[in-house]
Motif scaffolding. Structure first.
Motif, PDB file in Angstrom:
ATOM      1  N   VAL A  30      30.208  28.202  63.567  1.00 19.00           N
ATOM      2  CA  VAL A  30      31.256  29.129  64.261  1.00 19.00           C
ATOM      3  C   VAL A  30      31.112  30.672  64.157  1.00 19.00           C
ATOM      4  N   SER A  31      31.388  31.236  64.880  1.00 24.58           N
ATOM      5  CA  SER A  31      31.402  32.661  64.889  1.00 24.58           C
ATOM      6  C   SER A  31      32.728  33.159  63.871  1.00 24.58           C
ATOM      7  N   LEU A  32      32.806  34.349  63.306  1.00 20.84           N
ATOM      8  CA  LEU A  32      33.876  34.667  62.768  1.00 20.84           C
ATOM      9  C   LEU A  32      35.079  34.973  63.647  1.00 20.84           C
ATOM     10  N   ALA A  33      34.964  35.414  64.939  1.00 20.22           N
ATOM     11  CA  ALA A  33      35.939  35.629  65.942  1.00 20.22           C
ATOM     12  C   ALA A  33      36.469  34.216  66.482  1.00 20.22           C
ATOM     13  N   THR A  34      35.635  33.017  66.512  1.00 18.36           N
ATOM     14  CA  THR A  34      35.991  31.851  66.700  1.00 18.36           C
ATOM     15  C   THR A  34      37.046  31.316  65.614  1.00 18.36           C
ATOM     16  N   LEU A  35      36.655  31.576  64.543  1.00 15.13           N
ATOM     17  CA  LEU A  35      37.279  30.881  63.280  1.00 15.13           C
ATOM     18  C   LEU A  35      38.769  31.782  63.254  1.00 15.13           C
ATOM     19  N   GLN A  36      38.547  33.223  63.525  1.00 17.86           N
ATOM     20  CA  GLN A  36      39.952  33.916  63.556  1.00 17.86           C
ATOM     21  C   GLN A  36      41.063  33.371  64.623  1.00 17.86           C
ATOM     22  N   LYS A  37      40.420  33.218  65.816  1.00 21.10           N
ATOM     23  CA  LYS A  37      41.154  32.851  66.938  1.00 21.10           C
ATOM     24  C   LYS A  37      41.804  31.365  66.599  1.00 21.10           C
ATOM     25  N   VAL A  38      41.238  30.361  65.890  1.00 19.80           N
ATOM     26  CA  VAL A  38      41.691  29.117  65.499  1.00 19.80           C
ATOM     27  C   VAL A  38      42.877  29.406  64.401  1.00 19.80           C
ATOM     28  N   LEU A  39      42.663  30.385  63.574  1.00 23.18           N
ATOM     29  CA  LEU A  39      43.507  30.473  62.611  1.00 23.18           C
ATOM     30  C   LEU A  39      44.786  31.110  63.069  1.00 23.18           C
ATOM     31  N   GLN A  40      44.676  31.885  64.142  1.00 23.74           N
ATOM     32  CA  GLN A  40      45.784  32.686  64.889  1.00 23.74           C
ATOM     33  C   GLN A  40      46.434  31.827  65.601  1.00 23.74           C
ATOM     34  N   ASN A  41      45.826  30.709  66.327  1.00 23.82           N
ATOM     35  CA  ASN A  41      46.596  29.762  67.021  1.00 23.82           C
ATOM     36  C   ASN A  41      47.428  29.043  66.011  1.00 23.82           C
ATOM     37  N   LEU A  42      47.093  28.492  64.843  1.00 18.67           N
ATOM     38  CA  LEU A  42      47.774  27.704  63.939  1.00 18.67           C
ATOM     39  C   LEU A  42      49.021  28.553  63.645  1.00 18.67           C
ATOM     40  N   LEU A  43      48.719  29.751  63.094  1.00 17.39           N
ATOM     41  CA  LEU A  43      49.786  30.768  62.541  1.00 17.39           C
ATOM     42  C   LEU A  43      50.792  30.925  63.808  1.00 17.39           C
ATOM     43  N   LEU A  44      50.385  31.163  65.059  1.00 15.72           N
ATOM     44  CA  LEU A  44      51.384  31.314  66.084  1.00 15.72           C
ATOM     45  C   LEU A  44      52.397  30.244  66.193  1.00 15.72           C
ATOM     46  N   GLU A  45      51.755  29.254  65.926  1.00 14.61           N
ATOM     47  CA  GLU A  45      53.139  27.739  66.225  1.00 14.61           C
ATOM     48  C   GLU A  45      53.766  27.635  64.629  1.00 14.61           C
ATOM     49  N   GLY A  46      53.334  28.224  63.734  1.00 10.42           N
ATOM     50  CA  GLY A  46      54.109  28.168  62.331  1.00 10.42           C
ATOM     51  C   GLY A  46      53.386  27.314  61.632  1.00 10.42           C
ATOM     52  N   VAL A  47      52.187  27.021  61.591  1.00  6.27           N
ATOM     53  CA  VAL A  47      51.349  26.275  60.954  1.00  6.27           C
ATOM     54  C   VAL A  47      50.853  27.134  59.594  1.00  6.27           C
ATOM     55  N   HIS A  48      50.950  26.514  58.351  1.00  5.00           N
ATOM     56  CA  HIS A  48      50.410  27.588  57.356  1.00  5.00           C
ATOM     57  C   HIS A  48      48.801  27.018  57.324  1.00  5.00           C
ATOM     58  N   ILE A  49      48.319  27.919  56.733  1.00  4.56           N
ATOM     59  CA  ILE A  49      46.682  28.071  56.712  1.00  4.56           C
ATOM     60  C   ILE A  49      46.067  27.778  55.043  1.00  4.56           C
ATOM     61  N   ARG A  50      47.009  27.352  54.328  1.00  7.90           N
ATOM     62  CA  ARG A  50      46.745  27.309  52.926  1.00  7.90           C
ATOM     63  C   ARG A  50      45.621  26.249  52.557  1.00  7.90           C
ATOM     64  N   ASP A  51      45.571  25.210  53.545  1.00  6.47           N
ATOM     65  CA  ASP A  51      44.325  24.307  53.241  1.00  6.47           C
ATOM     66  C   ASP A  51      43.214  24.613  53.892  1.00  6.47           C
ATOM     67  N   MET A  52      42.632  25.706  53.559  1.00 10.29           N
ATOM     68  CA  MET A  52      41.372  26.152  54.119  1.00 10.29           C
ATOM     69  C   MET A  52      40.222  25.419  54.172  1.00 10.29           C
ATOM     70  N   ARG A  53      40.309  24.556  53.099  1.00  6.33           N
ATOM     71  CA  ARG A  53      39.057  23.296  52.724  1.00  6.33           C
ATOM     72  C   ARG A  53      38.914  22.554  54.030  1.00  6.33           C
TER      73      ARG A  53
ATOM     74  N   GLY B 182      40.690  26.604  71.572  1.00  6.58           N
ATOM     75  CA  GLY B 182      41.925  25.575  71.773  1.00  6.58           C
ATOM     76  C   GLY B 182      41.581  24.266  71.423  1.00  6.58           C
ATOM     77  N   ASP B 183      40.304  23.882  71.703  1.00  3.52           N
ATOM     78  CA  ASP B 183      40.065  22.413  71.461  1.00  3.52           C
ATOM     79  C   ASP B 183      39.774  22.471  70.028  1.00  3.52           C
ATOM     80  N   LEU B 184      39.309  23.144  69.360  1.00  3.59           N
ATOM     81  CA  LEU B 184      39.240  23.405  67.851  1.00  3.59           C
ATOM     82  C   LEU B 184      40.450  23.244  67.247  1.00  3.59           C
ATOM     83  N   THR B 185      41.493  24.066  67.673  1.00  2.00           N
ATOM     84  CA  THR B 185      42.628  24.097  67.069  1.00  2.00           C
ATOM     85  C   THR B 185      43.454  22.936  67.152  1.00  2.00           C
ATOM     86  N   ALA B 186      43.210  22.167  68.115  1.00  4.20           N
ATOM     87  CA  ALA B 186      44.002  20.752  68.425  1.00  4.20           C
ATOM     88  C   ALA B 186      43.374  19.768  67.287  1.00  4.20           C
ATOM     89  N   LEU B 187      41.959  19.935  67.153  1.00  2.00           N
ATOM     90  CA  LEU B 187      41.378  19.065  66.089  1.00  2.00           C
ATOM     91  C   LEU B 187      41.777  19.379  64.723  1.00  2.00           C
TER      92      LEU B 187
END
Length: 702
Positions: A539-562, A579-584
């Protein structure tokens, strides 16, 4: 040269000796009551009793906080038992050997019976009674009353203090160990005053016992001297009364000293000074007071018949002391002004006068990601030279945010803004204001969490972070506000809490491309292969950033990066849609998401959709693709019923969570986020199998 160290066995003996000290002391006290003691040993114990009382008094005087002398109630009990044991031992030797002379009971009792009261037992009785009345009626009774009231106030203030500690912890100003320590201190304070209230009863009983023991010694001495030793009534009365009074004074003087120490400990107001520093710094701080007092004393010295020399001399000393204090107070601002002028002159010399220069690209300043602007009255909170406690709290906020959320927030750039009100502040995100408020430096904000009783005088306002009703109060009303159930915080805590709330709320906007790259670099130190295989191969850096932002937007912590990276690596071949990757990823993080919303429980109390509403939404989703096919009337009904159900959940003490089928989760989360930011929307596939679901209300059932 090697430092001298005690052998391990000797250190162990020292620790065991400290543990055995209390039992051995109690056994010695009991032995003193039962076994006869020679006069020399009695002198030794009486001298130790006097020395112990002086040590206790000096320790109380140099104590900064009452909890620094937490062992005082137990020491009070032990010292009282020591005096009573000495009374029993001295009574035995007075009655058995008193007929031989004044030194029969030891040199200490003889000295108190002869030298301190001149060998006159009438004077001795009067002095003894006066000392006992002072100790019992004035000192001990007052200290006991203060301890009783202090214990009651400490217990009433515990909930407010605990909430203030929780507020500091949530704002990142203190760590979890510091919070536990402060909670322990709050509980210990209430226990200390309660123990002091009970221990003061020992001193009262000791005073009564001293009178009774002295009276018994006089009567018993008369009987023993006349009946057993054939002494005349006058000789027996004089001998045994002097010995009894000397014995009583030896016990009452240390008792009075310890009672004064108890009063000092419970009656002081805790700050960073000992009692001596408080008294000298506040009693003799105003030259006007010394002037007036010196004038009155000098005037009394002019009255005929008065001790003129003494009064005039004391008046002159007070007037001279007032003059020196006034002179020192006048010189202080001048010295501060001179220092400020020198600093300003140095700054002007360094800058110099330069001609206007042409505009360059250097004049374009980048926009700060996070900014804090303050009015001039709040400058001391952010000025490092003036203590700047808010700077330390902001560091704590960023550290706590990084530990909980999973990435390091950008630094907060602080500057003063003269366009703001003197006590106002505003918080900016990428140059745009996202929050503002007012914090009155030097006052405290009393926040009503919903269960406070009573009103407070002050400036009514609302808590800028959570919108709760509050009032700005003076420092003197802080304890009263806590007793009424208010959460009381200072101005720096108000700003820090508001900043922490906004940083958490806008976490997705703070996660930029640089932060994502820094996060990958940090993770790559431990698992370099995992990171290399993901970006940019999968995945590109932009896609990874968008997935992480989607998680943070709904209050999900991203400590478990592994887990996030492994999930993206597994499913990225099938889709590249963020969006699909965020759901997964949310499904993979389901256990952490549920634990974040429902800590410490296996039963999840949630809201869910009515079956008919669920079918309508599924049809709308199929028709509009993104849910735009929802009728406006239906949308209003869903928003209203979700709002009512969320309020019902919060009233029952549950986190408002709506459980929906997977295809509807994104639609409803985006639709309800603006109206109900506190509502969290989960899908069935995100719930771990080990959890039990309890439906508390249905949305759309009405």
């Amino acid at each position: 040269m090697n430092s001298l160290r005690l052998p391990a066995w000797l250190n162990g003996m020292g620790a065991k000796g400290s543990a055995l000290a209390a039992p051995v002391l109690i056994i010695l006290l009991l032995a003193m009551m039962i076994l006869p003691l020679p006069a020399f040993v009695l002198d030794l114990f009486f001298s130790f009793n006097i020395a112990l009382s002086v040590i206790i008094l000096l320790t109380a005087l140099y104590t900064v906080r009452p909890l620094d002398f937490m062992a005082f109630p137990a020491i009070l009990l032990v010292s009282t038992m020591l005096r009573l044991a000495l009374n029993v031992a001295s009574t035995r030797i007075v009655l058995t050997e008193g007929h031989t002379g004044g030194a029969a009971a030891g040199k200490v009792i003889e000295a108190f019976g002869h030298f301190l009261i001149g060998g006159n037992y009438t004077v001795g009785i009067v002095v003894f009674v006066i000392l006992t009345i002072i100790n019992f009626t004035v000192v001990t009774k007052g200290a006991g009353r203060i301890a009783e009231v202090g214990a009651r106030f400490a217990l009433d203030a515990m909930p407010g203090k605990q909430m203030a500690i929780d507020a500091d912890l949530n704002a990142g100003m203190i760590t979890e160990p510091e919070a536990r320590k402060r909670r322990t201190e709050v509980a210990q304070e209430a226990e200390f005053y309660g123990a002091m209230d009970g221990a003061s009863k020992y001193v009262k009983g000791d005073a009564v016992a001293g009178i009774m023991v002295t009276l018994i010694n006089v009567i018993g001495g008369l009987i023993v001297g006349v009946v057993q030793h054939d002494m005349s009534v006058g000789d027996a009365a004089k001998t045994y009364t002097l010995l009894a009074i000397g014995d009583g004074l030896v016990a009452q003087i240390p008792s009075l000293i310890i009672s004064i120490a108890a009063g000092m400990v419970v009656s002081r107001v805790a700050n960073d000074q000992d009692i001596g520093g408080q008294m000298m710094g506040q009693l003799f701080a105003k030259p006007e007071v010394l002037y007036i007092t010196g004038g009155i004393i000098a005037g009394m010295g002019l009255i005929p018949g008065m001790p003129n020399l003494v009064f005039l001399l004391l008046g002159a000393v007070l007037g001279g002391s007032g003059y020196l204090l006034a002179k020192r107070a006048r010189a202080a601002p001048q010295r501060e002004a001179e220092a400020a002028a020198e600093e300003a002159a140095g700054s002007a010399g360094r800058s110099g006068t330069t001609e206007a220069e042409e505009a360059t690209w250097q004049d374009i300043m980048p926009v700060d990601t996070l900014g804090l602007e303050v009015g001039y009255r709040l400058i001391p909170l952010v000025d490092k030279a003036q203590g700047g406690e808010l700077l330390k709290r902001i560091k704590g906020i960023r550290k706590k945010f990084a530990q909980e959320v999973g990435f390091l927030a950008p630094p907060v750039h602080i500057r003063d803004n003269l366009e703001l009100k003197p006590s106002a502040y505003r918080i900016t995100l990428k140059g745009v204001e996202v929050g503002s408020g007012e914090a009155i430096n030097g006052q405290f904000l009393a926040i009503n969490p919903g269960m406070a009783s009573g009103t407070l005088p002050g400036q009514a306002t609302t808590d800028p972070a959570f919108g709760l009703p509050a009032v700005w109060i003076d420092a003197g009303l802080r304890d009263e506000a806590q007793n009424l159930g208010y959460t009381v915080v200072d101005a720096g805590t108000v700003v820090a809490t508001h900043l922490n709330h906004l940083i958490t709320m806008h976490a997705s906007e703070l996660l930029g491309r640089m932060e994502v790259q820094a996060l990958l670099d940090h993770l790559g130190k431990d698992t370099p292969k995992l990171v290399e295989d993901l970006v940019p191969k999968v995945v590109s850096l932009a896609t990874l950033q968008k997935v992480l932002q989607n998680l943070l937007l709904e209050g999900v912590h991203i400590r478990d990066m592994r887990t996030i990276i492994e999930t993206l690596s597994e499913h990225s071949n099938g889709t590249q849609d963020p969006g699909d990757l965020t759901a997964l990823v949310r499904i993979a993080l389901g256990r952490a998401i549920v634990q974040q919303l429902f800590p410490g429980t296996n039963e999840l109390s949630v809201m869910t959709l009515d079956n008919r509403l669920e079918r309508l939404l599924m049809q709308a989703l199929g028709a509009g693709g993104d849910g735009t096919g929802i009728e406006p009337g239906l949308a209003d009904t869903i928003a209203q019923q979700a709002h009512n159900a969320a309020q019902q959940q919060e009233a029952m003490g549950h986190t408002p969570v709506l459980l929906v089928p997977g295809p509807l989760r994104v639609l409803l989360s985006r639709f309800l986020r603006r109206a109900l930011p506190q509502l969290k929307v989960l899908s069935h596939s995100e719930i771990p199998e080990t959890k039990t679901i309890r439906v508390t209300s249905l949305v759309g059932a009405g």
